[in-house]
Scaffold this motif. Sequence first.
Motif, PDB file in Angstrom:
ATOM      1  N   ALA A 120      51.800  25.196  74.666  1.00 12.85           N
ATOM      2  CA  ALA A 120      51.842  23.806  75.117  1.00 12.85           C
ATOM      3  C   ALA A 120      53.033  23.594  76.042  1.00 12.85           C
ATOM      4  O   ALA A 120      52.917  22.912  77.065  1.00 12.85           O
ATOM      5  CB  ALA A 120      51.911  22.861  73.918  1.00 12.85           C
ATOM      6  N   ALA A 144      52.328  20.418  78.253  1.00 15.07           N
ATOM      7  CA  ALA A 144      51.614  19.456  77.408  1.00 15.07           C
ATOM      8  C   ALA A 144      52.621  18.810  76.470  1.00 15.07           C
ATOM      9  O   ALA A 144      53.529  19.477  75.970  1.00 15.07           O
ATOM     10  CB  ALA A 144      50.520  20.168  76.607  1.00 15.07           C
ATOM     11  N   ILE A 161      47.779  16.394  77.707  1.00 15.97           N
ATOM     12  CA  ILE A 161      47.925  17.240  78.884  1.00 15.97           C
ATOM     13  C   ILE A 161      47.266  16.554  80.075  1.00 15.97           C
ATOM     14  O   ILE A 161      46.191  15.970  79.948  1.00 15.97           O
ATOM     15  CB  ILE A 161      47.338  18.658  78.658  1.00 15.97           C
TER      16      ILE A 161
END
Length: 98
Positions: free
Chosen positions: A42, A47, A61
């Motif tokens: 991530a 994200a 995201i």
Amino acid sequence: HRVVDLSVRAAELGQDRPLARELALVKVSGTGEARVEALRLAGAFRANVIDANTEHFIFEITGKVSKVEQFIAIMKPLGLVEVCRTGVAAMNRGPQGM
């Protein structure tokens, strides 16, 4: 309501391709190494964690459709539970409006 093909409109105005982005919320459940790997990936995809507890994460995201699809594909083996996508939002470059 009206629909405008921004690629065609940009060509008519002599502009570059339009900017297009998508937003997705991605829920991933897991523990141990899978949890650590989901967090690491991530971060690589930029994200944001918008909800977390000991059992799951919900990531936000944004980006090109291909980036969102790649992130979702990578999260599948790590415990992907649910995905909610907005669809594409786009805008032509340049000072003029539509």
